[in-house]
Motif scaffolding. Sequence first.
Motif, PDB file in Angstrom:
ATOM      1  N   GLY A 315      -1.316   4.751   8.828  1.00 53.33           N
ATOM      2  CA  GLY A 315       0.018   5.028   9.362  1.00 53.33           C
ATOM      3  C   GLY A 315       0.717   3.812   9.933  1.00 53.33           C
ATOM      4  N   CYS A 316       0.002   2.707  10.102  1.00 50.70           N
ATOM      5  CA  CYS A 316       0.583   1.530  10.756  1.00 50.70           C
ATOM      6  C   CYS A 316       1.312   0.612   9.785  1.00 50.70           C
ATOM      7  N   ASP A 317       1.179   0.860   8.501  1.00 47.01           N
ATOM      8  CA  ASP A 317       1.684  -0.094   7.515  1.00 47.01           C
ATOM      9  C   ASP A 317       3.177  -0.359   7.640  1.00 47.01           C
ATOM     10  N   GLY A 318       3.929   0.735   7.895  1.00 45.23           N
ATOM     11  CA  GLY A 318       5.378   0.609   7.891  1.00 45.23           C
ATOM     12  C   GLY A 318       5.905  -0.406   8.880  1.00 45.23           C
ATOM     13  N   ALA A 319       5.300  -0.424  10.077  1.00 45.20           N
ATOM     14  CA  ALA A 319       5.817  -1.276  11.148  1.00 45.20           C
ATOM     15  C   ALA A 319       5.253  -2.696  11.085  1.00 45.20           C
ATOM     16  N   LEU A 320       4.313  -2.939  10.167  1.00 54.42           N
ATOM     17  CA  LEU A 320       3.525  -4.167  10.258  1.00 54.42           C
ATOM     18  C   LEU A 320       4.352  -5.445  10.096  1.00 54.42           C
ATOM     19  N   ASP A 321       5.158  -5.497   9.053  1.00 56.93           N
ATOM     20  CA  ASP A 321       5.842  -6.760   8.765  1.00 56.93           C
ATOM     21  C   ASP A 321       6.767  -7.181   9.914  1.00 56.93           C
ATOM     22  N   THR A 322       7.485  -6.214  10.460  1.00 57.42           N
ATOM     23  CA  THR A 322       8.365  -6.517  11.594  1.00 57.42           C
ATOM     24  C   THR A 322       7.550  -6.967  12.797  1.00 57.42           C
ATOM     25  N   ALA A 323       6.450  -6.260  13.056  1.00 58.74           N
ATOM     26  CA  ALA A 323       5.631  -6.581  14.231  1.00 58.74           C
ATOM     27  C   ALA A 323       5.049  -7.991  14.117  1.00 58.74           C
ATOM     28  N   VAL A 354     -16.254  -4.226  -8.782  1.00 62.19           N
ATOM     29  CA  VAL A 354     -17.499  -3.441  -8.920  1.00 62.19           C
ATOM     30  C   VAL A 354     -17.851  -2.645  -7.671  1.00 62.19           C
ATOM     31  N   THR A 355     -17.255  -3.011  -6.533  1.00 63.04           N
ATOM     32  CA  THR A 355     -17.500  -2.244  -5.307  1.00 63.04           C
ATOM     33  C   THR A 355     -16.136  -1.833  -4.762  1.00 63.04           C
ATOM     34  N   PRO A 356     -15.701  -0.610  -5.053  1.00 64.07           N
ATOM     35  CA  PRO A 356     -14.337  -0.232  -4.687  1.00 64.07           C
ATOM     36  C   PRO A 356     -14.095  -0.355  -3.188  1.00 64.07           C
ATOM     37  N   TRP A 357     -12.907  -0.771  -2.826  1.00 68.32           N
ATOM     38  CA  TRP A 357     -12.525  -0.905  -1.427  1.00 68.32           C
ATOM     39  C   TRP A 357     -11.976   0.438  -0.966  1.00 68.32           C
ATOM     40  N   LEU A 358     -12.662   1.070  -0.002  1.00 75.91           N
ATOM     41  CA  LEU A 358     -12.343   2.460   0.301  1.00 75.91           C
ATOM     42  C   LEU A 358     -11.340   2.631   1.432  1.00 75.91           C
ATOM     43  N   HIS A 359     -11.075   1.550   2.166  1.00 76.27           N
ATOM     44  CA  HIS A 359     -10.128   1.688   3.274  1.00 76.27           C
ATOM     45  C   HIS A 359      -8.699   1.743   2.744  1.00 76.27           C
ATOM     46  N   GLU A 360      -7.898   2.632   3.354  1.00 77.95           N
ATOM     47  CA  GLU A 360      -6.518   2.755   2.870  1.00 77.95           C
ATOM     48  C   GLU A 360      -5.562   1.801   3.551  1.00 77.95           C
ATOM     49  N   GLY A 361      -5.789   1.519   4.822  1.00 75.92           N
ATOM     50  CA  GLY A 361      -4.833   0.721   5.591  1.00 75.92           C
ATOM     51  C   GLY A 361      -4.855  -0.748   5.205  1.00 75.92           C
TER      52      GLY A 361
END
Length: 394
Positions: A315-323, A354-361
């Motif tokens: 949920g934090c992605d949206g504000a990241l670039d500005t922050a 070969v090792t999928p990255w499971l984190h979404e953020g």
Amino acid sequence: MMMRDLTQVVHHPQVSEQGFASLAVPVYRASTIIFDSAQAYADRKDRGPDGYSYGLHGTPTTKMLEAQLSALEQADHSVILPSGQAAIAILFLTICQAGDEVLIPDNAYPAVRGFCEDYMAPRGIGHRIYDPMIGAGIGDMIGPSTRLIWTESPGSTSMEVGDLPAIAGAARVRGVLTGCDNTWATPLLFKPLTIGIDVAMEALTKYVGGHSDLLLGSLSLRDRSWYERIRSTMRMLGIGVSPEDCALALRGIETMGVRIGHIGRISTDFAHRLQSMPAVAKVLHPALPDCSGHDHWKRDFAGASGVFSIVLEPGCDGALDTALGDLRVFAIGASWGGSRSLIAPMSLDRARTVTPWLHEGRLLRISIGLEDPADLWDDLSRLLTSLVPAGSGG
Ligand SMILES: *Cc1c(COP(=O)(O)O)cnc(C)c1O
């Protein structure tokens, strides 16, 4: 003989060095090396890879940095290259010919994968990617054309610490060389050759340089024959480095112990404290018990340096670039290891095969520098607090 002015201006007067004893590293510059006699010139090839024959191949300043790295890495030979990436490329090209292959970890420095895909593959040199946590299982991947197993630990950005002694052992019984990108640890926190790795590589650009103002890389090894072959690749490709940069690297090494000790303590402290912040889904730092390979790190490394990552809540992605734009102490950038603390926003989902990255953020890679830790914490905690949507309860 009294020289006329135009002759005198190109001859340096002799001065006494008697009584001059300095602690500073002398910078010897040279292209031409002159010889005492026509015979010495004719025999210059006999001086071998460690003698002086041409400035491109080294001056006493270059040799001093090589000797210092060999001492720290417990190696017998070291070479200095124009960047960390050049060190990796020269090693791969020395070891592999068309029809050969290298095995690289899924968390390798991204430019390594790029080099394999876009430079080596079109020239008939293959590569396969392995799970960084594979350990001794790497033995099952070694085929008749495997020449080199590349390792990097902790891996770039995702920070898994592999079982390097197990990989080195499995490679050795099958006669395959191993190399390790040791940039995160530096030889002060980990010495790859002492656990059976054949070649230790450092991006000296980072902690050795220490001030974000030089680019150099190194390879250190014990085997004389591979050392000569690496030198010969450099000679054929015309690769050498500036003695000024080597002197800066030697100066950087003098303070590296206190710098790494300091930033390692702060990065570890921050890593622990960041775990409880609402914007943070996971902290990726080898000193945390839930880091992949934490036990390997405890067993093999003498401590932590200052680079680690945090995975943000999606949920934090949206504000990241500005922050990020509001940071006051941290600068936004890559190529860590200098005096200024850095943050680099990253995403790994497409970097893995070969090792999928499971984190979404999104990920933030953090490099702790030498500023006052309280100012760093204020800046970082303000950033992370501002990422949590108001009213989300955290
Ligand atoms: C920066 C880096 C490199 C490349 O070093 P350069 O001198 O920038 O080419 C290689 N490996 C790691 C782990 C790095 O962080």
